[in-house]
Structures are given as C-alpha cells and as structure tokens.
Motif scaffolding. Structure first.
Motif, PDB file in Angstrom:
ATOM      1  N   LYS A 173       5.632  -2.208  -6.379  1.00  9.83           N
ATOM      2  CA  LYS A 173       6.455  -2.872  -5.364  1.00  9.83           C
ATOM      3  C   LYS A 173       7.890  -2.352  -5.395  1.00  9.83           C
ATOM      4  CE  LYS A 173       3.590  -7.014  -5.084  1.00  9.83           C
ATOM      5  NZ  LYS A 173       3.431  -8.464  -5.391  1.00  9.83           N
ATOM      6  N   SER A 194      -2.286   1.437   5.394  1.00  9.48           N
ATOM      7  CA  SER A 194      -1.098   0.638   5.078  1.00  9.48           C
ATOM      8  C   SER A 194      -0.386   1.163   3.841  1.00  9.48           C
ATOM      9  CB  SER A 194      -1.485  -0.827   4.883  1.00  9.48           C
ATOM     10  OG  SER A 194      -2.063  -1.362   6.051  1.00  9.48           O
ATOM     11  N   ARG A 212       3.842  -8.322  10.302  1.00 16.33           N
ATOM     12  CA  ARG A 212       3.564  -9.321   9.267  1.00 16.33           C
ATOM     13  C   ARG A 212       2.186  -9.100   8.668  1.00 16.33           C
ATOM     14  NH1 ARG A 212       4.450 -15.475  10.855  1.00 16.33           N
ATOM     15  NH2 ARG A 212       6.554 -14.600  11.086  1.00 16.33           N
ATOM     16  N   THR A 213       1.221  -8.781   9.498  1.00 15.75           N
ATOM     17  CA  THR A 213      -0.140  -8.527   9.008  1.00 15.75           C
ATOM     18  C   THR A 213      -0.152  -7.297   8.110  1.00 15.75           C
ATOM     19  OG1 THR A 213      -1.134  -9.519  10.968  1.00 15.75           O
ATOM     20  CG2 THR A 213      -2.508  -8.008   9.692  1.00 15.75           C
ATOM     21  N   ARG A 248       2.301  -6.092   6.304  1.00 18.11           N
ATOM     22  CA  ARG A 248       2.923  -6.410   5.011  1.00 18.11           C
ATOM     23  C   ARG A 248       1.928  -7.127   4.104  1.00 18.11           C
ATOM     24  NH1 ARG A 248       7.144  -8.125   8.491  1.00 18.11           N
ATOM     25  NH2 ARG A 248       8.807  -6.565   8.650  1.00 18.11           N
ATOM     26  N   ARG A 249       1.122  -8.028   4.675  1.00 17.11           N
ATOM     27  CA  ARG A 249       0.098  -8.701   3.866  1.00 17.11           C
ATOM     28  C   ARG A 249      -0.934  -7.698   3.362  1.00 17.11           C
ATOM     29  NH1 ARG A 249       0.230 -12.922   7.895  1.00 17.11           N
ATOM     30  NH2 ARG A 249      -1.693 -12.095   8.782  1.00 17.11           N
ATOM     31  N   ARG A 250      -1.302  -6.740   4.224  1.00 18.48           N
ATOM     32  CA  ARG A 250      -2.261  -5.710   3.820  1.00 18.48           C
ATOM     33  C   ARG A 250      -1.682  -4.865   2.677  1.00 18.48           C
ATOM     34  NH1 ARG A 250      -5.007  -8.360   6.665  1.00 18.48           N
ATOM     35  NH2 ARG A 250      -6.315  -7.734   8.454  1.00 18.48           N
ATOM     36  N   ASP A 257       0.595  -5.802   0.418  1.00 16.82           N
ATOM     37  CA  ASP A 257       0.590  -6.603  -0.815  1.00 16.82           C
ATOM     38  C   ASP A 257      -0.816  -6.700  -1.393  1.00 16.82           C
ATOM     39  OD1 ASP A 257       3.299  -7.036  -0.764  1.00 16.82           O
ATOM     40  OD2 ASP A 257       3.168  -8.976   0.256  1.00 16.82           O
ATOM     41  N   GLU A 258      -1.793  -6.916  -0.510  1.00 16.24           N
ATOM     42  CA  GLU A 258      -3.187  -6.977  -0.970  1.00 16.24           C
ATOM     43  C   GLU A 258      -3.611  -5.632  -1.539  1.00 16.24           C
ATOM     44  OE1 GLU A 258      -7.702  -7.447   0.920  1.00 16.24           O
ATOM     45  OE2 GLU A 258      -5.943  -7.934   2.144  1.00 16.24           O
ATOM     46  N   ASP A 289      -2.272  -4.891  -5.056  1.00 12.19           N
ATOM     47  CA  ASP A 289      -3.039  -5.579  -6.105  1.00 12.19           C
ATOM     48  C   ASP A 289      -4.333  -4.827  -6.401  1.00 12.19           C
ATOM     49  OD1 ASP A 289      -1.142  -7.553  -6.387  1.00 12.19           O
ATOM     50  OD2 ASP A 289      -2.123  -8.940  -4.998  1.00 12.19           O
TER      51      ASP A 289
END
Length: 320
Positions: A13, A71, A103-104, A106-108, A110-111, A114
């Motif tokens: 990150k 992404s 926004r979607t 950014r979630r992708r 972060d996922e 991980d």
C-alpha cells in the motif's frame, strides 16, 4: 526472514503511492517484507531492486482474475498504458478500462493487494545463503547530534557483536536524503568522517545518489562473540529535517540526543519503525515530543528491525 501477509500488504500500500514502481528512490520504499518475498539482497543496487520488485509483482498479478489484474497493474504503474505520475490518475484509467466507477476500482485494488500478499508469502523461496546482515549486529548505538554548530555534527558510539566465525571489516553507511529529484546529487566530499577509535577507515563509495558506504577495518580480526567499540564523528549539511537510523544489521539499542539551534522547530516528532520514505514525508504520522529548556530531545529505541527507520523528524519555523 519470516514475514506475514499483513506486513507485505502494508508495504504494498506504500508502494502504490506516487509513481508506483517507477518512483524515485524506490529502494527506500521497499521494506523488509518485500525484500524477503522479492528475493532482494543487501548487495542489490537500485536498478536491481526495481527489476526484482517489478518482475515479482508482475508474475503474481498475472495469476489473479482479470478485474483484479487490471486494477493492480494500474495501481503499481506496471501497465504500459497506465504509467501516470499520480495514483489517482491510474485509478481513473482502470475505472474507464473496466467500465466501473473509481470507488469500485479502489475496492478492487485493496482486495487485490490482500490476495497478492497471500500469494507472495505462500510462494516465497527461502534464501539460498545466510543474509549478510547476520555477520554482525549492533548491541548499542549512541548518537549525539548538534544542530547549533556552523555545520551539523554527530558523534556516534557503537558497540558491535560478531555473529560470524570471523570478520576483518565492518560495512557502515550514512544517507543524506535530498529534498527532491532536482537537487544536486550527493558527493563523497559532502560528508566528513573522523574515526576516534575502533579501527581505520579503509574505503568509502557512493551506494546510491544520497547514500555513502563506509568500510572500517578493526585493529585486529574479530571472531564470533567478540564485542568491539567504535567512535566516529560525522559532519555534513543535513538535506532534510530528520535524523534516523535505518539499520542494515540488527540493532538492540539506539540512543539519540539532538540539540537544536534557535529558534526551536515548530514541531518535533518521534519516528518508530517507520518506512524510510516516511521520514521525509511530513504527512506521515509520528509521536509529538517537546525539546527541553536547553533545546534538546533524548529518545531511545530498542530491537530495531533492519530496513525500517527510527529517529526524530522536525519541522523548522517558517521563514518570515
């Protein structure tokens, strides 16, 4: 070195900020966890570090589903069409490419980070040879830094413990970080080093644009279990308002005294196990500390982890 997925994800990150893998001083932003999972050694120069990180991430990202792959390639500036200088621009590119909102995406990301961390840890190969950092370690490092002198001056008292069968040279280094990519590169003559006791300085070389490596030969060959004391004096103009220890060898204790010039800084913070790049970033959090009536601070750090930064950062009073 044993690393966790949490450590790897945290460092990823940090890595996605700015220009991603194309960032200046990338090696300073790559922490111990990424060193381990990318197979980076202490001998690797900046170009090799960039290549190893890019290749490793590219390979791991290739194993992910299409949406996460796109992404993440954008997030780290690994996609040839998404090498924009700012992270938000790369997010916007991925959003257009995937026909999703930012926004979607950014979630992708972060996922995906991980998932990437899990893959990196699960597939990391053990080191082929013992790390050079285990040849010796620092039992105590005590530094007194005077900023109220015409040229900032630091006295360093270090006690090392030998972990190898025998060694006849200690590798040391000092980094004088520049304020930005357009500043004049560091020269060897910008740093004055005097040995007060503990050996003879036998070599100095530029390890990067802002780091000078030093080779110190003890009076005699050191053997496993030996303790050896060194006293050095450094004089140099600090290029950034911070003083940190980023150990390449394990360090049990770092004791730091700083005497500030007047007027005292507007803010002083303690940095404890910070990423080296965060030492230059005043938006990165630190623990506020107050100089005493003599204009001094005294901080101690224990069990320092190689690759992380420990020390003090300050913000000078604005001119005006």
């Amino acid at each position: 070195m044993s690393v966790s997925t949490t450590d790897v994800a945290a460092e990823l990150k940090i890595l996605r900020k700015g220009r991603g893998v194309s960032a200046n001083r990338l090696a300073d932003r790559v922490g111990p966890a990424l060193h381990a999972v990318c197979g980076i050694s202490a001998a690797d120069n900046a170009a090799v570090v960039r290549q190893k990180v890019s290749n490793r991430l590219g390979t791991l990202i290739g194993a992910l589903p299409d949406d996460l792959r796109t992404s993440l390639l954008a997030a780290f500036a690994l996609h040839e069409q998404a090498r924009h200088p700012f992270y938000q621009e790369r997010v916007h590119w991925a959003a257009q490419t995937l026909d999703r909102d930012a926004r979607t995406v950014r979630r992708r990301i972060d996922e995906g980070i991980d998932r990437l961390a899990e893959l990196a840890v699960a597939t990391a190969e053990p080191a082929e040879a013992p790390a050079p950092s285990r040849s010796w370690h620092t039992e105590e490092l005590r530094v007194a830094l005077a900023l109220d002198q015409p040229v900032p001056e630091a006295f360093e008292f270090r006690r090392v413990v030998v972990d190898a069968d025998e060694i006849d040279e200690l590798d040391l280094a000092l980094t004088l970080t520049s304020a930005g990519p357009d500043t004049t590169p560091l020269r060897e003559t910008d740093l004055q080093v005097d040995v007060f006791y503990g050996g003879v300085l036998t070599g100095r070389r530029m390890e990067s644009s802002d780091r000078i490596g030093l080779a110190l030969r003890p009076p005699g060959r050191l053997r496993r279990g030996d303790r050896h004391d060194i006293a050095l004096r450094f004089r140099a103009g600090l290029r950034q308002p911070h003083y940190v220890c980023v150990p390449r060898h394990p360090c049990d204790l770092f004791d730091l005294h700083i005497r500030f010039a007047r007027p005292l800084p507007a803010e002083v913070v303690r940095l404890d196990k910070a990423f080296q790049d965060d030492a230059r970033d005043h938006s990165a959090r630190g623990t506020p500390i107050e100089p005493d009536e003599a204009g001094e601070v005294h901080e101690q750090f224990r069990h320092l982890v190689p690759g992380f930064a420990y020390g003090v950062r300050w913000r000078p009073v604005a001119a005006g």
